[in-house]
Design a protein around this motif. Structure first.
Motif, short mmCIF file in Angstrom:
data_model
loop_
_atom_site.label_atom_id
_atom_site.label_comp_id
_atom_site.label_asym_id
_atom_site.label_seq_id
_atom_site.Cartn_x
_atom_site.Cartn_y
_atom_site.Cartn_z
N MET A 77 -2.74 12.99 -13.05
CA MET A 77 -2.83 11.53 -13.03
C MET A 77 -2.73 11.01 -11.60
N LEU A 78 -3.53 9.99 -11.31
CA LEU A 78 -3.46 9.31 -10.02
C LEU A 78 -2.92 7.91 -10.23
N LEU A 79 -1.88 7.55 -9.47
CA LEU A 79 -1.39 6.18 -9.40
C LEU A 79 -1.91 5.59 -8.10
N TRP A 80 -2.86 4.65 -8.20
CA TRP A 80 -3.38 3.98 -7.01
C TRP A 80 -2.64 2.66 -6.89
N LEU A 81 -1.88 2.49 -5.82
CA LEU A 81 -1.11 1.28 -5.59
C LEU A 81 -1.85 0.41 -4.58
N ASN A 82 -2.41 -0.68 -5.06
CA ASN A 82 -3.16 -1.62 -4.23
C ASN A 82 -2.27 -2.82 -3.93
N GLY A 83 -2.74 -3.69 -3.07
CA GLY A 83 -1.99 -4.89 -2.76
C GLY A 83 -2.26 -5.32 -1.34
N PRO A 84 -1.82 -6.52 -0.95
CA PRO A 84 -2.04 -6.97 0.42
C PRO A 84 -1.25 -6.11 1.40
N LYS A 117 3.38 -1.44 -0.96
CA LYS A 117 2.71 -0.27 -1.54
C LYS A 117 3.38 1.04 -1.11
N THR A 118 3.59 1.20 0.19
CA THR A 118 4.15 2.45 0.70
C THR A 118 5.58 2.64 0.21
N GLN A 119 6.39 1.57 0.27
CA GLN A 119 7.77 1.67 -0.21
C GLN A 119 7.81 2.07 -1.67
N THR A 120 6.94 1.47 -2.48
CA THR A 120 6.92 1.79 -3.91
C THR A 120 6.43 3.21 -4.15
N ALA A 121 5.42 3.63 -3.39
CA ALA A 121 4.90 4.99 -3.54
C ALA A 121 5.99 6.03 -3.30
N TYR A 122 6.76 5.85 -2.24
CA TYR A 122 7.80 6.84 -1.93
C TYR A 122 9.01 6.70 -2.84
N GLU A 123 9.23 5.52 -3.40
CA GLU A 123 10.28 5.38 -4.42
C GLU A 123 9.90 6.16 -5.66
N ILE A 124 8.64 6.07 -6.08
CA ILE A 124 8.20 6.85 -7.24
C ILE A 124 8.27 8.34 -6.94
N GLN A 125 7.79 8.72 -5.77
CA GLN A 125 7.79 10.15 -5.41
C GLN A 125 9.21 10.72 -5.38
N ARG A 126 10.15 9.91 -4.90
CA ARG A 126 11.56 10.33 -4.84
C ARG A 126 12.13 10.58 -6.22
N CYS A 152 -0.42 10.94 -1.50
CA CYS A 152 -1.64 11.24 -0.72
C CYS A 152 -2.17 9.90 -0.20
N ASP A 153 -1.87 9.60 1.04
CA ASP A 153 -2.19 8.29 1.60
C ASP A 153 -3.63 8.27 2.12
N PRO A 154 -4.53 7.49 1.51
CA PRO A 154 -5.92 7.44 1.96
C PRO A 154 -6.08 6.94 3.39
N GLU A 155 -5.06 6.28 3.92
CA GLU A 155 -5.17 5.81 5.30
C GLU A 155 -5.28 6.96 6.29
N HIS A 156 -4.76 8.13 5.92
CA HIS A 156 -4.85 9.27 6.82
C HIS A 156 -6.31 9.67 7.06
N PRO A 162 -1.16 5.00 -2.00
CA PRO A 162 -0.94 3.60 -1.63
C PRO A 162 -2.02 3.14 -0.65
N MET A 163 -2.88 2.21 -1.07
CA MET A 163 -3.97 1.80 -0.18
C MET A 163 -4.54 0.46 -0.60
N THR A 164 -4.70 -0.42 0.38
CA THR A 164 -5.34 -1.71 0.14
C THR A 164 -6.85 -1.55 0.12
N VAL A 165 -7.48 -1.88 -0.99
CA VAL A 165 -8.94 -1.92 -1.10
C VAL A 165 -9.31 -3.17 -1.88
N VAL A 166 -9.97 -4.12 -1.22
CA VAL A 166 -10.29 -5.39 -1.89
C VAL A 166 -11.79 -5.65 -1.99
N GLU A 167 -12.60 -4.83 -1.33
CA GLU A 167 -14.05 -4.97 -1.46
C GLU A 167 -14.48 -4.31 -2.77
#
Length: 213
Positions: free
Chosen positions: A1-8, A13-22, A30-34, A82-87
């Motif tokens: 399963m992939l959890l994609w966390l979007n948002g401004p 997003k990042t804080q929530t992603a690492y809270e879930i991972q913890r 897996c941060d798409p920004e990399h 965790p990644m912002t994508v609005v297009e």
């Protein structure tokens, strides 16, 4: 399963992603920004007038798809992106394409009032201090970019195609993580952090994700 966390930008997003991972054994962030970091450096080869957001490059969308497709195919734990994508087109070429390939993708847009997001961006001001000590202004430029994109992000992400929407104005990061886990049918370990420990943990997560390039 992939959890994609979007948002401004600055939406948590990042804080929530690492809270879930913890709190979710076997999960991985897996941060798409990399994928964009290398492309960001590549764009420096161009004259300044031709440089643009790395998301505008097809190579970024293709790279994100390939990396997440590999992770979801070969890794047996939950993957968190965790990644912002609005297009809308870019969203279909990443999230939509992964779904078309049979992956279980759960998308969440973390939304808040404009004033709330601006306050959170101000609280990231430690990045300005660290950047100044390093002799760089990148942190400040990134916050300016986040503010310039804020209204567009909030408007676009309200659209039905970006559901599921989660209002984060009055709930904590651990509560956002709990909401996401419940919606996705996942069980998180209990949050045993006290208020101070939680703030320190999130501050350290923020420091670790300051960029200087």
């Amino acid at each position: 399963m992939l959890l994609w966390l979007n948002g401004p930008f600055g939406g948590g997003k990042t804080q929530t992603a690492y809270e879930i991972q913890r709190r979710l054994p076997g999960s991985v962030v897996c941060d798409p920004e990399h994928v964009g970091f290398g492309l960001h450096r590549t764009l420096r080869m161009l004259p300044p007038s031709l440089r643009r957001d790395f998301q505008d490059l097809r190579a970024w969308r293709q790279g994100v798809f390939e990396v997440l497709d590999l992770a979801l195919t070969r890794y047996h734990g939950t993957v968190i992106a965790p990644m912002t994508v609005v297009e809308p087109v870019y969203f279909r070429e990443t999230v939509g394409r992964l779904r078309e390939h049979g992956h279980d993708v759960r998308h969440f847009a973390l939304l808040a009032d404009r004033e709330t997001v601006l306050r959170r961006l101000r609280e990231r001001g430690i990045g300005h201090l660290v950047g100044a000590l390093a002799g760089k202004q990148t942190a400040l430029r990134r916050e300016s970019f986040a503010v310039s994109k804020l209204d567009l992000c909030l408007e676009r992400l309200r659209a039905p195609e970006f559901a599921e929407h989660i209002r984060t104005d009055r709930i904590s990061v651990p509560q956002v993580a709990d909401h996401i886990a419940a919606s996705a049918g996942l069980t998180l370990a209990p949050n045993t952090d006290g208020a101070l420990h939680g703030r320190l943990r999130r501050a350290w997560t923020g420091v670790k994700h300051i960029r200087f390039d």
